[in-house]
Design an enzyme around this catalytic site. Sequence first.
Site, PDB file in Angstrom:
ATOM      1  CG  ASN A   8     -34.691 -25.791   8.858  1.00  0.00           C
ATOM      2  OD1 ASN A   8     -33.911 -25.852   9.793  1.00  0.00           O
ATOM      3  ND2 ASN A   8     -35.684 -24.931   8.820  1.00  0.00           N
ATOM      4  CB  CYS A   9     -28.865 -26.328   9.374  1.00  0.00           C
ATOM      5  SG  CYS A   9     -27.163 -25.781   9.237  1.00  0.00           S
ATOM      6  CG  ASP A  10     -28.828 -24.495   3.199  1.00  0.00           C
ATOM      7  OD1 ASP A  10     -29.851 -25.214   3.130  1.00  0.00           O
ATOM      8  OD2 ASP A  10     -28.784 -23.330   2.763  1.00  0.00           O
TER       9      ASP A  10
END
Length: 116
Positions: A8-10
């Site tokens: 979920n890291c951009d």
Amino acid sequence: MIMYGIKNCDTCRKALKWLEAEGISCQFHDMRGDGLPPEELAQWLDSIDRAILVNKRGTTYRQLDEAAKAALDGDDPSAEIIAQPTLLKRPIFAHKGTYLVGFKEPEKETLRKWGA
């Protein structure tokens, strides 16, 4: 090539989309969901400058107590990093024993060469 990151890291999501658009194949390893192999971390700590590897600007680091911060600067920060993989800058790319941290223009150039 393996890309280590957090799903979920951009930045990791942008990197995966970019790799796909460039036609560069890559295996994704979620450091939080799949865990961080201690032997891989040991290689990173031997090969990558800790100032590059540890994200001291991130929320996880800022929330650590002084003892944990000291452990990260000590001889073996492995236990702290394995417990909280978000302490690492992301993404980390591994290709034939070489490592690359981050996803900016210089890293993109290297990734293009690795993918060729």
